[in-house]
Design an enzyme around this catalytic site. Sequence first.
Site, PDB file in Angstrom:
ATOM      1  N   PRO A  47       0.786  -1.227   0.000  1.00 12.61           N
ATOM      2  CG  PRO A  47      -0.154  -1.137   2.116  1.00 12.61           C
ATOM      3  CD  PRO A  47       0.505  -2.083   1.159  1.00 12.61           C
ATOM      4  CG  ASN A  48      -0.413   4.327   1.059  1.00 14.15           C
ATOM      5  OD1 ASN A  48      -1.349   4.789   0.407  1.00 14.15           O
ATOM      6  ND2 ASN A  48      -0.563   3.858   2.277  1.00 14.15           N
ATOM      7  NE  ARG A  64       3.920   6.675   1.743  1.00 13.79           N
ATOM      8  CZ  ARG A  64       4.094   5.440   2.196  1.00 13.79           C
ATOM      9  NH1 ARG A  64       4.575   4.502   1.400  1.00 13.79           N
ATOM     10  NH2 ARG A  64       3.784   5.142   3.420  1.00 13.79           N
ATOM     11  CE1 TYR A  89       8.692   5.170   3.498  1.00 10.85           C
ATOM     12  CE2 TYR A  89       7.153   7.009   3.326  1.00 10.85           C
ATOM     13  CZ  TYR A  89       7.594   5.865   3.974  1.00 10.85           C
ATOM     14  OH  TYR A  89       6.944   5.419   5.096  1.00 10.85           O
ATOM     15  CG  ASN A 106       8.352  -1.819   0.733  1.00 14.96           C
ATOM     16  OD1 ASN A 106       7.724  -1.902   1.795  1.00 14.96           O
ATOM     17  ND2 ASN A 106       8.982  -0.715   0.363  1.00 14.96           N
ATOM     18  CB  ALA A 135       1.249   0.375   6.528  1.00 15.75           C
ATOM     19  CG  HIS A 162       4.699  -1.876  10.431  1.00 17.75           C
ATOM     20  ND1 HIS A 162       6.038  -2.172  10.593  1.00 17.75           N
ATOM     21  CD2 HIS A 162       4.654  -0.904   9.466  1.00 17.75           C
ATOM     22  CE1 HIS A 162       6.760  -1.391   9.791  1.00 17.75           C
ATOM     23  NE2 HIS A 162       5.937  -0.619   9.093  1.00 17.75           N
ATOM     24  CD  GLU A 187      10.508  -7.163   6.727  1.00 14.71           C
ATOM     25  OE1 GLU A 187      10.814  -8.235   7.298  1.00 14.71           O
ATOM     26  OE2 GLU A 187      10.049  -6.177   7.321  1.00 14.71           O
ATOM     27  CG  HIS A 209      10.936  -2.027   5.155  1.00 12.99           C
ATOM     28  ND1 HIS A 209       9.577  -2.011   4.985  1.00 12.99           N
ATOM     29  CD2 HIS A 209      11.228  -3.173   5.835  1.00 12.99           C
ATOM     30  CE1 HIS A 209       9.060  -3.088   5.547  1.00 12.99           C
ATOM     31  NE2 HIS A 209      10.038  -3.813   6.068  1.00 12.99           N
ATOM     32  CG  LEU A 210      11.864   2.605  -0.463  1.00 17.34           C
ATOM     33  CD1 LEU A 210      10.376   2.831  -0.578  1.00 17.34           C
ATOM     34  CD2 LEU A 210      12.594   3.247  -1.618  1.00 17.34           C
ATOM     35  NE  ARG A 225       9.732   5.992   9.155  1.00 21.32           N
ATOM     36  CZ  ARG A 225       8.810   5.934   8.190  1.00 21.32           C
ATOM     37  NH1 ARG A 225       8.916   5.015   7.233  1.00 21.32           N
ATOM     38  NH2 ARG A 225       7.804   6.785   8.163  1.00 21.32           N
ATOM     39  NE  ARG A 242       6.072   4.700  10.137  1.00 20.42           N
ATOM     40  CZ  ARG A 242       5.055   4.745   9.274  1.00 20.42           C
ATOM     41  NH1 ARG A 242       4.890   3.776   8.404  1.00 20.42           N
ATOM     42  NH2 ARG A 242       4.207   5.757   9.260  1.00 20.42           N
TER      43      ARG A 242
HETATM   44  C1  DQA Z   1       8.039   1.210   4.174  1.00 20.27           C
HETATM   45  C2  DQA Z   1       8.020   1.465   5.686  1.00 20.27           C
HETATM   46  C3  DQA Z   1       6.618   1.262   6.228  1.00 20.27           C
HETATM   47  O1  DQA Z   1       6.595   1.518   7.630  1.00 20.27           O
HETATM   48  C4  DQA Z   1       5.637   2.197   5.559  1.00 20.27           C
HETATM   49  O2  DQA Z   1       4.329   1.964   6.018  1.00 20.27           O
HETATM   50  C5  DQA Z   1       5.704   2.120   4.080  1.00 20.27           C
HETATM   51  C6  DQA Z   1       7.018   2.050   3.449  1.00 20.27           C
HETATM   52  C7  DQA Z   1       9.429   1.546   3.572  1.00 20.27           C
HETATM   53  O3  DQA Z   1       9.658   1.135   2.426  1.00 20.27           O
HETATM   54  O4  DQA Z   1      10.232   2.230   4.187  1.00 20.27           O
HETATM   55  O5  DQA Z   1       4.697   2.209   3.398  1.00 20.27           O
HETATM   56  O6  DQA Z   1       7.802  -0.160   3.936  1.00 20.27           O
END
Ligand code: DQA
Length: 136
Positions: free
Chosen positions: A9-10, A17, A22, A69, A72, A75, A93, A95-96, A102, A106
Amino acid sequence: MKLLVVNGPNLNLLGRRQPEIYGTKSLADIERELRESFPEVEFEFFQSNHEGAIIDALCATDARGVVLNAGAYTHTSLAIADAIAGTGLPVVEVHLSNIFAREEIRRQSLIAPVCRGCISGFGADSYKLAVASFLQ
Ligand code: DQA
């Protein structure tokens, strides 16, 4: 070798964003860079804002491994963790951002225990490092 790269998501909003967290690359930029950096890998890219669609993609793939990735859902999603365990797919797994630096919520990953490893905090390079881990 075929790898599935899944973004949750997102992550479709990357580039606009919260660029201070990011970065400024779009998801299309990241996917293009992966293709350019690893011409020997056959990539399948998938992004969804929906938990069930991510699970369906994990269940349907015939890829050798997955770079995930989960955004959210990292978590919160026991369902995605169950899909990883259930399919037996090797998943890295990514994450950027450095999720461990954080907010408290997270710092916890429900998928980490069923993943091969976690790469977090290297911006778009996190994806490249994850792909490289499959080429060892
Ligand atoms: C993320 C970190 C997550 O906590 C967040 O909700 C994201 C991006 C990252 O790539 O840093 O959507 O996965």
